[in-house]
Design a protein around this motif. Structure first.
Motif, PDB file in Angstrom:
ATOM      1  N   ASP A  28      51.093 -36.692  34.613  1.00 51.93           N
ATOM      2  CA  ASP A  28      50.012 -36.069  33.854  1.00 51.93           C
ATOM      3  C   ASP A  28      50.525 -34.773  33.213  1.00 51.93           C
ATOM      4  OD1 ASP A  28      47.673 -35.155  32.824  1.00 51.93           O
ATOM      5  OD2 ASP A  28      46.754 -34.640  34.752  1.00 51.93           O
ATOM      6  N   THR A  29      51.077 -34.923  32.031  1.00 54.78           N
ATOM      7  CA  THR A  29      51.538 -33.763  31.259  1.00 54.78           C
ATOM      8  C   THR A  29      51.390 -34.110  29.792  1.00 54.78           C
ATOM      9  OG1 THR A  29      53.313 -32.142  31.010  1.00 54.78           O
ATOM     10  CG2 THR A  29      54.007 -34.442  31.127  1.00 54.78           C
ATOM     11  N   CYS A 115      71.419 -21.272  38.013  1.00 54.02           N
ATOM     12  CA  CYS A 115      71.306 -20.910  36.589  1.00 54.02           C
ATOM     13  C   CYS A 115      72.311 -19.830  36.181  1.00 54.02           C
ATOM     14  CB  CYS A 115      69.898 -20.441  36.273  1.00 54.02           C
ATOM     15  SG  CYS A 115      68.694 -21.717  36.623  1.00 54.02           S
ATOM     16  N   ARG A 156      55.402 -32.036  38.189  1.00 50.70           N
ATOM     17  CA  ARG A 156      55.414 -31.732  36.744  1.00 50.70           C
ATOM     18  C   ARG A 156      55.784 -30.281  36.409  1.00 50.70           C
ATOM     19  NH1 ARG A 156      48.960 -31.690  35.110  1.00 50.70           N
ATOM     20  NH2 ARG A 156      48.375 -29.988  36.527  1.00 50.70           N
ATOM     21  N   GLY A 157      55.455 -29.347  37.315  1.00 48.55           N
ATOM     22  CA  GLY A 157      55.738 -27.934  37.036  1.00 48.55           C
ATOM     23  C   GLY A 157      57.228 -27.632  36.962  1.00 48.55           C
ATOM     24  N   VAL A 160      59.574 -31.234  34.088  1.00 43.44           N
ATOM     25  CA  VAL A 160      59.583 -31.256  32.613  1.00 43.44           C
ATOM     26  C   VAL A 160      60.606 -30.276  32.041  1.00 43.44           C
ATOM     27  CG1 VAL A 160      57.173 -31.973  32.536  1.00 43.44           C
ATOM     28  CG2 VAL A 160      57.722 -29.530  32.364  1.00 43.44           C
ATOM     29  N   ILE A 161      61.080 -29.347  32.862  1.00 47.80           N
ATOM     30  CA  ILE A 161      61.965 -28.289  32.370  1.00 47.80           C
ATOM     31  C   ILE A 161      63.435 -28.718  32.319  1.00 47.80           C
ATOM     32  CG2 ILE A 161      62.819 -25.960  32.905  1.00 47.80           C
ATOM     33  CD1 ILE A 161      60.153 -25.500  34.347  1.00 47.80           C
ATOM     34  N   LEU A 196      62.827 -20.473  44.441  1.00 48.07           N
ATOM     35  CA  LEU A 196      63.398 -21.526  43.586  1.00 48.07           C
ATOM     36  C   LEU A 196      64.496 -22.181  44.411  1.00 48.07           C
ATOM     37  CD1 LEU A 196      63.831 -23.078  41.012  1.00 48.07           C
ATOM     38  CD2 LEU A 196      64.777 -21.064  39.928  1.00 48.07           C
ATOM     39  N   GLY A 225      56.993 -20.779  39.622  1.00 49.87           N
ATOM     40  CA  GLY A 225      57.345 -20.505  38.221  1.00 49.87           C
ATOM     41  C   GLY A 225      56.953 -19.130  37.728  1.00 49.87           C
ATOM     42  N   ALA A 232      62.624 -12.777  36.052  1.00 46.51           N
ATOM     43  CA  ALA A 232      63.647 -13.106  35.046  1.00 46.51           C
ATOM     44  C   ALA A 232      63.634 -12.102  33.896  1.00 46.51           C
ATOM     45  CB  ALA A 232      63.426 -14.529  34.524  1.00 46.51           C
ATOM     46  N   ALA A 262      66.353 -20.951  30.111  1.00 48.29           N
ATOM     47  CA  ALA A 262      65.391 -21.238  31.179  1.00 48.29           C
ATOM     48  C   ALA A 262      64.027 -21.550  30.598  1.00 48.29           C
ATOM     49  CB  ALA A 262      65.278 -20.053  32.123  1.00 48.29           C
ATOM     50  N   ASN A 263      63.676 -20.785  29.576  1.00 46.14           N
ATOM     51  CA  ASN A 263      62.356 -20.904  28.973  1.00 46.14           C
ATOM     52  C   ASN A 263      62.431 -20.129  27.657  1.00 46.14           C
ATOM     53  OD1 ASN A 263      59.650 -20.336  28.204  1.00 46.14           O
ATOM     54  ND2 ASN A 263      58.964 -20.677  30.309  1.00 46.14           N
ATOM     55  N   ILE A 266      60.993 -16.676  27.675  1.00 45.56           N
ATOM     56  CA  ILE A 266      61.805 -15.603  28.278  1.00 45.56           C
ATOM     57  C   ILE A 266      62.778 -15.077  27.227  1.00 45.56           C
ATOM     58  CG2 ILE A 266      63.560 -15.044  30.042  1.00 45.56           C
ATOM     59  CD1 ILE A 266      62.230 -17.102  31.893  1.00 45.56           C
ATOM     60  N   GLY A 321      68.595 -16.763  37.748  1.00 46.53           N
ATOM     61  CA  GLY A 321      68.071 -17.978  38.370  1.00 46.53           C
ATOM     62  C   GLY A 321      68.024 -17.914  39.877  1.00 46.53           C
TER      63      GLY A 321
HETATM   64  O1  UT7 Z   1      66.253 -21.421  35.151  1.00 50.98           O
HETATM   65  C1  UT7 Z   1      66.024 -20.742  36.339  1.00 50.98           C
HETATM   66  C2  UT7 Z   1      64.949 -19.788  36.209  1.00 50.98           C
HETATM   67  N1  UT7 Z   1      63.709 -20.443  35.884  1.00 50.98           N
HETATM   68  C3  UT7 Z   1      62.846 -19.831  35.133  1.00 50.98           C
HETATM   69  O2  UT7 Z   1      63.107 -18.767  34.648  1.00 50.98           O
HETATM   70  C4  UT7 Z   1      61.494 -20.483  34.936  1.00 50.98           C
HETATM   71  C5  UT7 Z   1      60.428 -19.437  34.940  1.00 50.98           C
HETATM   72  N2  UT7 Z   1      59.056 -19.958  34.903  1.00 50.98           N
HETATM   73  C6  UT7 Z   1      58.572 -20.641  33.873  1.00 50.98           C
HETATM   74  O3  UT7 Z   1      59.249 -20.931  32.908  1.00 50.98           O
HETATM   75  C7  UT7 Z   1      57.079 -20.973  33.885  1.00 50.98           C
HETATM   76  O4  UT7 Z   1      56.484 -20.371  35.000  1.00 50.98           O
HETATM   77  C8  UT7 Z   1      56.788 -22.500  33.892  1.00 50.98           C
HETATM   78  C9  UT7 Z   1      57.098 -23.082  32.531  1.00 50.98           C
HETATM   79  C10 UT7 Z   1      57.584 -23.181  34.950  1.00 50.98           C
HETATM   80  C11 UT7 Z   1      55.300 -22.756  34.182  1.00 50.98           C
HETATM   81  O5  UT7 Z   1      54.504 -22.074  33.245  1.00 50.98           O
HETATM   82  P1  UT7 Z   1      53.272 -21.183  33.719  1.00 50.98           P
HETATM   83  O6  UT7 Z   1      52.659 -20.648  32.505  1.00 50.98           O
HETATM   84  O7  UT7 Z   1      53.793 -20.179  34.730  1.00 50.98           O
HETATM   85  O8  UT7 Z   1      52.321 -22.259  34.375  1.00 50.98           O
HETATM   86  P2  UT7 Z   1      51.758 -22.347  35.869  1.00 50.98           P
HETATM   87  O9  UT7 Z   1      52.778 -22.819  36.803  1.00 50.98           O
HETATM   88  O10 UT7 Z   1      51.029 -21.078  36.197  1.00 50.98           O
HETATM   89  O11 UT7 Z   1      50.668 -23.487  35.725  1.00 50.98           O
HETATM   90  C12 UT7 Z   1      49.518 -23.328  34.865  1.00 50.98           C
HETATM   91  C13 UT7 Z   1      48.723 -24.613  34.900  1.00 50.98           C
HETATM   92  C14 UT7 Z   1      48.424 -25.124  36.304  1.00 50.98           C
HETATM   93  O12 UT7 Z   1      47.134 -25.718  36.282  1.00 50.98           O
HETATM   94  P3  UT7 Z   1      45.846 -24.904  36.818  1.00 50.98           P
HETATM   95  O13 UT7 Z   1      46.155 -24.579  38.246  1.00 50.98           O
HETATM   96  O14 UT7 Z   1      45.763 -23.678  35.947  1.00 50.98           O
HETATM   97  O15 UT7 Z   1      44.732 -25.880  36.632  1.00 50.98           O
HETATM   98  C15 UT7 Z   1      49.435 -26.207  36.526  1.00 50.98           C
HETATM   99  O16 UT7 Z   1      49.030 -27.183  37.446  1.00 50.98           O
HETATM  100  O17 UT7 Z   1      49.451 -25.666  34.248  1.00 50.98           O
HETATM  101  C16 UT7 Z   1      49.549 -26.804  35.143  1.00 50.98           C
HETATM  102  N3  UT7 Z   1      50.832 -27.454  34.891  1.00 50.98           N
HETATM  103  C17 UT7 Z   1      51.009 -28.396  33.956  1.00 50.98           C
HETATM  104  N4  UT7 Z   1      50.173 -28.983  33.098  1.00 50.98           N
HETATM  105  C18 UT7 Z   1      50.670 -29.918  32.268  1.00 50.98           C
HETATM  106  C19 UT7 Z   1      52.026 -27.194  35.505  1.00 50.98           C
HETATM  107  N5  UT7 Z   1      52.960 -27.989  34.976  1.00 50.98           N
HETATM  108  C20 UT7 Z   1      52.371 -28.728  34.028  1.00 50.98           C
HETATM  109  C21 UT7 Z   1      52.835 -29.724  33.137  1.00 50.98           C
HETATM  110  N6  UT7 Z   1      51.960 -30.275  32.275  1.00 50.98           N
HETATM  111  N7  UT7 Z   1      54.118 -30.104  33.099  1.00 50.98           N
END
Ligand code: UT7
Length: 333
Positions: A28-29, A115, A156-157, A160-161, A196, A225, A232, A262-263, A266, A321
């Motif tokens: 579900d994404t 990372c 999914r969190g 997808v990355i 992580l 995340g 980061a 990473a994103n 960022i 990372g």
């Molecule tokens: O490379 C090593 C270092 N890594 C990084 O630097 C990554 C750093 N973090 C990130 O890039 C971000 O935190 C993410 C991209 C991983 C996530 O983004 P976010 O804006 O922090 O989202 P979140 O985890 O707070 O989730 C927000 C919502 C949640 O739903 P509710 O609880 O608000 O209803 C998640 O369940 O988005 C939902 N969600 C998704 N929805 C659709 C999480 N993953 C997904 C998905 N598709 N793939």
């Protein structure tokens, strides 16, 4: 004392493209969420049935880097291989490269810094060259993530990355100490290891224990995340400034910043903070996702292939990372 200089760059990406829409068939994404939060449009995942692994992809990137350096495998004195997804629990992938490229019995080490892996790896190689111990070192970053990800909605969190791929460079002795790698800066903060992490299988938590329980998902990557994101952006900025200050450079002096992919948010935050134009920052996360230890070297290779890095440029590599670990490399190209 010598400096070290990159004299050859290579990369290898598996052919199989996985789009955001493809992922939405598995979990579900959706494309909108992924693009808005990460900037990723597609990534490469090794297709089942092909022979690619972290070591195999690393070998392919290495051959390209050695060739572009105008050297042969027999000119290489040492191998440094960065990966968090090695083919085996042990031995590491570095020794596999020695075998796959039919090299002399040179030394090979693996770096496990996720990372920041490539930044750490190039820093290690740089020290061996600076002291005069080795002349040409092959530095590789390669990751095969796709086989170890949770491809259900539960994952999914994270899933997808990540993408698969490899990059490599040949680092060589440079007599002019105003050129090449000017300095490297490495840091860690282990208290955040659990933010992580792939916890198992590990000696603490071995395979039979995992298999006993259907609920035990500790072999999938876990990431807090938002927590990682917040750290980061701070650490990226700090370690870039540390590198610039060490070399008497200002942010205006950066010709090319290659941030770990990473994103995209960022990278854009850092770009804005340092007042850099689009031509001064290179991103390719849109095409490949986060390839962890391979991301910086794949991006550096592509920036160079596209003519965006020229002799005399101040090039900055930076990564953050799992660990947490972070670091930067300041290069006079
Ligand atoms: O490379 C090593 C270092 N890594 C990084 O630097 C990554 C750093 N973090 C990130 O890039 C971000 O935190 C993410 C991209 C991983 C996530 O983004 P976010 O804006 O922090 O989202 P979140 O985890 O707070 O989730 C927000 C919502 C949640 O739903 P509710 O609880 O608000 O209803 C998640 O369940 O988005 C939902 N969600 C998704 N929805 C659709 C999480 N993953 C997904 C998905 N598709 N793939």
């Amino acid at each position: 004392m010598y400096n070290s200089k990159i004299i050859g760059l290579g990369k290898y990406l598996p052919e199989h493209v996985v789009t955001n829409d493809d992922l939405s068939q598995m979990m579900d994404t959706n494309d909108e969420w992924i693009q808005e939060r990460t900037g990723i449009k597609e990534r490469r995942w090794i297709k089942e049935g092909t022979d690619d692994t972290s070591a195999v992809m690393g070998a392919k990137a290495s051959r390209m880097a050695i060739d572009r350096a105008g050297l042969t495998k027999d000119d290489i004195d040492f191998i440094v291989f960065a990966t968090m997804t090695p083919d085996y629990y042990f031995p590491g992938c570095g020794v596999q490269i020695q075998d796959m490229l039919d090299m002399k019995n040179i030394g090979a080490i693996d770096i496990r810094n996720q990372c920041s892996g490539f930044v750490y790896a190039i820093s290690v190689a740089d020290q061996f060259i600076k002291t005069g111990m080795y002349k040409n070192i092959l530095v590789v970053g390669s990751e095969y993530h796709s086989n170890g990800l949770d491809k259900s909605t539960r994952g999914r969190g994270v899933t997808v990355i990540f993408g698969d791929g490899a990059g490599a460079c040949v680092l060589s002795r440079e007599e002019d100490t105003t050129k090449g790698i000017l300095s490297t800066h490495l840091h860690s903060e282990g208290k955040y290891a659990d933010k992580l992490i792939v916890e198992a299988p590990s000696i603490k938590h071995w395979v039979p224990e995992i298999m006993e329980s259907k609920e035990d998902l500790s072999y999938f990557p876990y990431m807090d995340g938002t927590f990682v994101f917040k750290h980061a952006v701070v650490r990226f900025s700090e370690v870039i400034i540390e590198g610039l200050m060490k070399n008497g450079l200002q942010k205006e002096d950066i010709d090319m910043l290659i941030p770990h992919q990473a994103n995209l948010r960022i990278a854009q935050f850092i770009q804005k903070k340092f007042g850099l134009s689009n031509d001064q920052v290179f991103n390719n996360i849109m095409k490949y996702g986060n390839t962890t230890a391979a991301s910086v070297i794949i991006a550096l290779t592509e920036a160079w292939e596209q003519g965006k890095i020229n002799e005399g440029d101040n090039v900055v590599l930076a990564a953050f990372g799992s660990g947490f670990t972070w670091g930067s490399v300041i290069i006079k190209w």
